[in-house]
Design an enzyme around this catalytic site. Sequence first.
Site, PDB file in Angstrom:
ATOM      1  N   ASN A 177      -0.667   2.334   6.033  1.00 45.11           N
ATOM      2  CA  ASN A 177       0.269   1.450   5.330  1.00 45.11           C
ATOM      3  C   ASN A 177       1.007   0.655   6.385  1.00 45.11           C
ATOM      4  OD1 ASN A 177       3.402   1.932   3.537  1.00 45.11           O
ATOM      5  ND2 ASN A 177       2.008   0.224   3.490  1.00 45.11           N
ATOM      6  N   CYS A 229       0.790  -1.251   0.000  1.00 37.40           N
ATOM      7  CA  CYS A 229       0.000   0.000   0.000  1.00 37.40           C
ATOM      8  C   CYS A 229       0.819   1.297   0.000  1.00 37.40           C
ATOM      9  CB  CYS A 229      -0.966   0.078   1.180  1.00 37.40           C
ATOM     10  SG  CYS A 229      -2.057  -1.323   1.320  1.00 37.40           S
ATOM     11  N   TYR A 243      13.152  -4.439  -3.344  1.00 40.06           N
ATOM     12  CA  TYR A 243      12.149  -4.668  -4.390  1.00 40.06           C
ATOM     13  C   TYR A 243      11.051  -3.622  -4.484  1.00 40.06           C
ATOM     14  CZ  TYR A 243       7.935  -6.542  -6.548  1.00 40.06           C
ATOM     15  OH  TYR A 243       6.809  -6.690  -7.317  1.00 40.06           O
TER      16      TYR A 243
HETATM   17  P1  AMP Z   1       8.640 -15.632  -7.476  1.00 34.89           P
HETATM   18  O1  AMP Z   1       8.406 -15.698  -8.941  1.00 34.89           O
HETATM   19  O2  AMP Z   1       7.468 -16.090  -6.670  1.00 34.89           O
HETATM   20  O3  AMP Z   1       9.921 -16.292  -7.027  1.00 34.89           O
HETATM   21  O4  AMP Z   1       8.776 -14.085  -7.092  1.00 34.89           O
HETATM   22  C1  AMP Z   1       9.940 -13.400  -7.409  1.00 34.89           C
HETATM   23  C2  AMP Z   1       9.638 -12.271  -8.331  1.00 34.89           C
HETATM   24  O5  AMP Z   1       8.583 -11.465  -7.814  1.00 34.89           O
HETATM   25  C3  AMP Z   1      10.860 -11.385  -8.470  1.00 34.89           C
HETATM   26  O6  AMP Z   1      11.011 -11.033  -9.829  1.00 34.89           O
HETATM   27  C4  AMP Z   1      10.539 -10.165  -7.615  1.00 34.89           C
HETATM   28  O7  AMP Z   1      10.943  -8.979  -8.263  1.00 34.89           O
HETATM   29  C5  AMP Z   1       9.045 -10.191  -7.416  1.00 34.89           C
HETATM   30  N1  AMP Z   1       8.672 -10.009  -5.992  1.00 34.89           N
HETATM   31  C6  AMP Z   1       9.403 -10.234  -4.918  1.00 34.89           C
HETATM   32  N2  AMP Z   1       8.699 -10.000  -3.784  1.00 34.89           N
HETATM   33  C7  AMP Z   1       7.484  -9.612  -4.162  1.00 34.89           C
HETATM   34  C8  AMP Z   1       6.308  -9.221  -3.475  1.00 34.89           C
HETATM   35  N3  AMP Z   1       6.259  -9.191  -2.145  1.00 34.89           N
HETATM   36  N4  AMP Z   1       5.233  -8.877  -4.213  1.00 34.89           N
HETATM   37  C9  AMP Z   1       5.283  -8.917  -5.553  1.00 34.89           C
HETATM   38  N5  AMP Z   1       6.354  -9.290  -6.252  1.00 34.89           N
HETATM   39  C10 AMP Z   1       7.453  -9.629  -5.579  1.00 34.89           C
END
Ligand code: AMP
Length: 445
Positions: free
Chosen positions: A102, A2, A244
């Site tokens: 948030n 958020c 991130y």
């Molecule tokens: P995954 O595919 O599940 O391993 O997620 C990793 C990917 O999602 C990476 O490219 C990150 O940039 C992104 N990422 C990491 N943490 C988050 C999060 N909390 N919410 C959304 N995307 C994320």
Amino acid sequence: MCAIVGVFGNSAAARVAYYSLFAMQHRGQEATGISSSNGEHIKKVKKRGLVTEVFDEATLSKLEGDNAIGHNRYSTAGSESILDAQPIYASYKLGEISVVHNGNLVNKNEVRNALIEEGAIFQSSMDTENLIHLIARSHKGTLQERIIESLDVVKGAYCFCIQSRTKMFAIRDKYGVRPFSLGKLPDGGYIVASETCAFDLVGAEFIRDIRPGEMIVFEKGNSEYKSIQLFEPDPHICAFEYIYFARPDSDIEGKNVYATRKEMGKSLAKECQVDADLVIPVPDSGISAALGYAEQSGIPFEMGIVRNHYVGRTFIEPTQERRDMKVKLKLSPIRSLLKGKKIVVIDDSIVRGTTAKRIVRILKEAGASEVHMRIASPTIEHPCKYGIDTPSYRELISANKSVKEIREYIEADSLSFLSVEALKTSLGSERNYSLVSFDGNYFIK
Ligand code: AMP
């Protein structure tokens, strides 16, 4: 996750809030809302959808007044109700109140159950609603006293913006887990926002970050704001904001997010060298770290994978099948660049392993001779309870597999993660960070 914003003492308050929310759209895409006070009444608009979909000239012109707060909601599977959109508005003994939040309150259920026991009726499943009930039930004579009393009860990671008809309160928890900054608007008044990228869009001048444990009070008829230190600061700024979540052009606690990510990439190159022809990022999340990796290692940087920007974030898809398909829709390789090459591919993090597995396959299918995956953060072994949407232990790949097993699962030729020590060095030693996802130190008891 958020985003929140508060604008006070500016005749175009709702419009400034609108642009700020647009700048912070990456922090939440499920729903958005603004409430605005003209001194007599608080009006509000909130709806599911993106900022540009929810607001238009007609809605914005209804939100009159010089005091506005706004919110972007991040989607987590299962809670898609409009009742879970913010601001949350209520009318109570002292008048009207509207709140945006948030973060994550860790004693949500405890407080909620106690309130329900006493007869409270809840409208939403949001932890934020606890605060409204506590304020409404307090016997103190002023809103400020009621807020202070209520903050003794709620525990967790929070940045709140609380609006009455004539005042606004901006509060950051004593750990300062989520970012929250204060700025001055060029044509009068102040702005508080989750990220400084909002200031740049509306031309605000950055004053400072709101301090952990601090409450800032804006009051009609008073051109200066008041600062009250409510709690002894115990800073634990969320490392994941730098890794991130935050936008690269934002500064958090004086540190630029892009520069910090690049530093993480450099540290990664120092820790995990590999003989390769090209460094390529997973777009867009790995770009800053990949630039750092390339600079440090001397291996040329190329955008070997192209991202289709019309597909949203993969992470929020509720099923694994849909997540897999979405990654495919989102990312495609530049074959002529990759064919026969040894590739180091950089991403910021591995959560479930979906993206990493797909990326390795894309690169191999495009003809890469070797694919070495390097991750610019440590292994995520614990769910974050303080406002970053990471899944349960069951779904976190690093909680269930060793690095060797993950390498086998994603079918990379090698795989390395940044160490916790190197992450700390990249972030700098001048303050403490929340590293719960990596070390499981749940410091908010
Ligand atoms: P995954 O595919 O599940 O391993 O997620 C990793 C990917 O999602 C990476 O490219 C990150 O940039 C992104 N990422 C990491 N943490 C988050 C999060 N909390 N919410 C959304 N995307 C994320």
